[in-house]
Scaffold this active site. Structure first.
Site, PDB file in Angstrom:
ATOM      1  N   GLY A 197       3.564  -1.957  -5.328  1.00 42.82           N
ATOM      2  CA  GLY A 197       3.557  -2.943  -4.090  1.00 42.82           C
ATOM      3  C   GLY A 197       2.352  -3.926  -4.163  1.00 42.82           C
ATOM      4  O   GLY A 197       1.816  -3.938  -5.254  1.00 42.82           O
ATOM      5  N   ASN A 198       2.187  -4.627  -3.435  1.00 45.18           N
ATOM      6  CA  ASN A 198       1.219  -5.682  -2.982  1.00 45.18           C
ATOM      7  C   ASN A 198       0.673  -5.615  -1.647  1.00 45.18           C
ATOM      8  O   ASN A 198       0.842  -4.921  -0.614  1.00 45.18           O
ATOM      9  CB  ASN A 198       1.660  -6.878  -3.524  1.00 45.18           C
ATOM     10  CG  ASN A 198       2.533  -7.544  -2.484  1.00 45.18           C
ATOM     11  OD1 ASN A 198       2.458  -7.709  -1.375  1.00 45.18           O
ATOM     12  ND2 ASN A 198       4.061  -7.550  -3.152  1.00 45.18           N
ATOM     13  N   ARG A 199      -0.431  -6.515  -1.556  1.00 48.24           N
ATOM     14  CA  ARG A 199      -1.426  -6.221  -0.709  1.00 48.24           C
ATOM     15  C   ARG A 199      -0.997  -7.241   0.587  1.00 48.24           C
ATOM     16  O   ARG A 199      -1.514  -7.290   1.876  1.00 48.24           O
ATOM     17  CB  ARG A 199      -2.799  -6.764  -0.919  1.00 48.24           C
ATOM     18  CG  ARG A 199      -3.402  -5.725  -1.586  1.00 48.24           C
ATOM     19  CD  ARG A 199      -4.739  -6.061  -2.207  1.00 48.24           C
ATOM     20  NE  ARG A 199      -5.567  -6.437  -0.777  1.00 48.24           N
ATOM     21  CZ  ARG A 199      -6.541  -7.474  -1.092  1.00 48.24           C
ATOM     22  NH1 ARG A 199      -7.156  -7.967  -2.162  1.00 48.24           N
ATOM     23  NH2 ARG A 199      -7.315  -7.869   0.164  1.00 48.24           N
ATOM     24  N   SER A 200       0.149  -7.723   0.620  1.00 48.26           N
ATOM     25  CA  SER A 200       0.763  -8.783   1.760  1.00 48.26           C
ATOM     26  C   SER A 200       1.063  -7.921   2.827  1.00 48.26           C
ATOM     27  O   SER A 200       1.873  -7.172   2.832  1.00 48.26           O
ATOM     28  CB  SER A 200       1.690  -9.572   1.416  1.00 48.26           C
ATOM     29  OG  SER A 200       2.374 -10.603   2.150  1.00 48.26           O
ATOM     30  N   ALA A 263       5.503 -11.886  -0.455  1.00 50.74           N
ATOM     31  CA  ALA A 263       5.198 -11.718  -1.848  1.00 50.74           C
ATOM     32  C   ALA A 263       6.212 -10.838  -2.464  1.00 50.74           C
ATOM     33  O   ALA A 263       6.238  -9.660  -2.179  1.00 50.74           O
ATOM     34  CB  ALA A 263       3.742 -10.944  -1.829  1.00 50.74           C
TER      35      ALA A 263
END
Ligand code: CTP
Length: 388
Positions: A197-200, A263
């Site tokens: 995943g990512n931090r958005s 994102a």
């Protein structure tokens, strides 16, 4: 016809507020008096209710119900100070804090009290917040003095009320348009419980969806794992992974405005496992395959009269140059560039600072709450719509 909350505070001019109630009722408004204890030393609350042809409502919080306008007349130095400082120690100040519409204030006090720097500063604070002052005017004051401090005549206050009510809400070019906003960050499954995943957090996209809705658009939010609640009044479609986002965005490719604030993962595990992968001593080597570029695909098949907006979350100096390249490569009308290497803006922060790039040029929007950044981005969208 408007619903008007009329605050009456304690001064001899309270008797003139009776005429004001009459004028507002005659103009067809629904007036609800909120009378302070100090005002009742001059005129009883019953008088105002009788003139307003209403009675203290049975509901517990009638003063907290939505009103189109709040008028405080007369407004004493004391209540003016309480309003400036946001106190909520009686029904009127509670109502004022809960009220989100326009406010008209008609101060009435001794000339020296009005001219005192404390009162002048409090009045300046309220003016800066958009409160419309009517008076005070010059004339005979209660204590036998002459000067500025008399409450404006009820006719002048009623005229100010009409003027404010007649102001048209700013027409928005987004009214009735179909707007699709993607928000959050996609998660690409590795197995039944793990993901890449990512931090958005989705804050920026949610702020954009909310602002578009406020401007009258029909908004669909493609929600990728939001860390914040989606706004009300918006259709929300869950798009947890890049493939979901691609499918749902392409299904709405003919929207009037598409804002890709999410994102989206650029890679996903090639062969996600259906079950949970058990722990082994050996290293776990993954092969990632590229996902499709959703914005790129939307740009390639775009309607010329559509407005397409991308984001460029970049790191440092070279970022702006890369954002310019992305706008052209993806055939987007606008690209919103932000530097995610800064901790005070970007990921998971409530503020942002961006540069909005378009063919016409680059507009820097200084550090501000994401709500204000959203408004600046949608102003640019509206500018483009006006040219189509
Ligand atoms: N985007 C997209 N689909 C992807 C990746 C990105 O639609 N698979 C969109 C994003 O929503 C954003 C814009 O493209 O509006 C730019 O995303 P960004 O990650 O900054 O750029 P990439 O094209 O992924 O390029 P890079 O990762 O090399 O910076």
């Amino acid at each position: 016809m408007a619903r008007i909350l009329l605050g009456v505070t304690g001064g001899i001019a309270a008797y003139k507020a009776c005429t004001l109630v009459r004028l507002l009722v005659r103009a067809g408004h629904d007036v609800y008096p909120v009378v302070t204890a100090a005002a009742e030393r001059f005129v009883t609350a019953e008088t105002y209710f009788a003139l307003a042809r209403t009675s203290p409502s049975a509901g517990a919080y009638p003063h907290l119900e939505r009103a189109d306008l709040l008028v405080v007349a007369p407004l004493t130095a004391n209540t003016l100070a309480r309003l400036a400082h946001g106190l909520a120690d009686d029904v009127l100040t509670e109502a004022a804090l809960a009220h989100t519409g326009p406010v008209v204030a008609a101060p009435a006090m001794n000339v020296r009290m009005w001219e005192h720097p404390a009162t002048q500063e409090n009045a300046a604070v309220l003016r800066a917040r958009g409160v419309v002052f009517v008076g005070p005017v010059e004339g005979d004051l209660a204590e036998g003095e002459v000067g500025v401090g008399r409450m404006a005549e009820p006719e002048a206050i009623a005229a100010a009320v009409e003027e404010i009510l007649s102001r048209e809400p700013e027409p928005s070019l987004l009214r009735g348009r179909r707007v699709v906003v993607s928000a959050g960050g996609t998660r690409e499954p590795l197995d039944a419980v793990r993901f890449l995943g990512n931090r958005s957090s989705g804050r920026m996209g949610v702020a954009l969806a909310e602002e578009a809705r406020r401007r009258g658009a029909e908004v669909t939010l493609l929600a990728a794992n939001l860390a914040v609640a989606p706004p009300v009044g918006i259709a929300v479609v869950d798009t947890p992974a890049a493939a979901d986002l691609e499918r749902e965005a392409l299904a709405r490719a003919d929207a009037d405005v598409i804002v890709m604030a999410a994102a989206v993962a650029d890679y996903r595990p090639g062969e996600p496992l259906d079950a949970k992968r058990p722990k082994e001593r050996a290293p776990w080597t993954l092969e990632l395959e590229p996902t499709s570029d959703v914005l790129g695909a939307l740009g390639a098949g775009r309607r010329p009269d559509q407005v397409l907006v991308g984001f460029a979350a970049e790191i440092g100096e070279r970022g702006l140059e890369r954002a310019r390249e992305k706008r052209l490569a993806k055939s987007a009308d606008l690209v919103v560039f932000n530097d995610v290497s800064r901790a005070d803006i970007g990921f998971d922060a409530s503020d942002n600072e961006v540069v909005v790039l378009s063919e016409a040029g680059e507009r820097h929007v200084g550090k501000a709450p994401k709500r204000e950044i959203a408004a600046a981005v949608l102003d640019e969208v509206e500018r483009l719509l006006s040219e189509r």
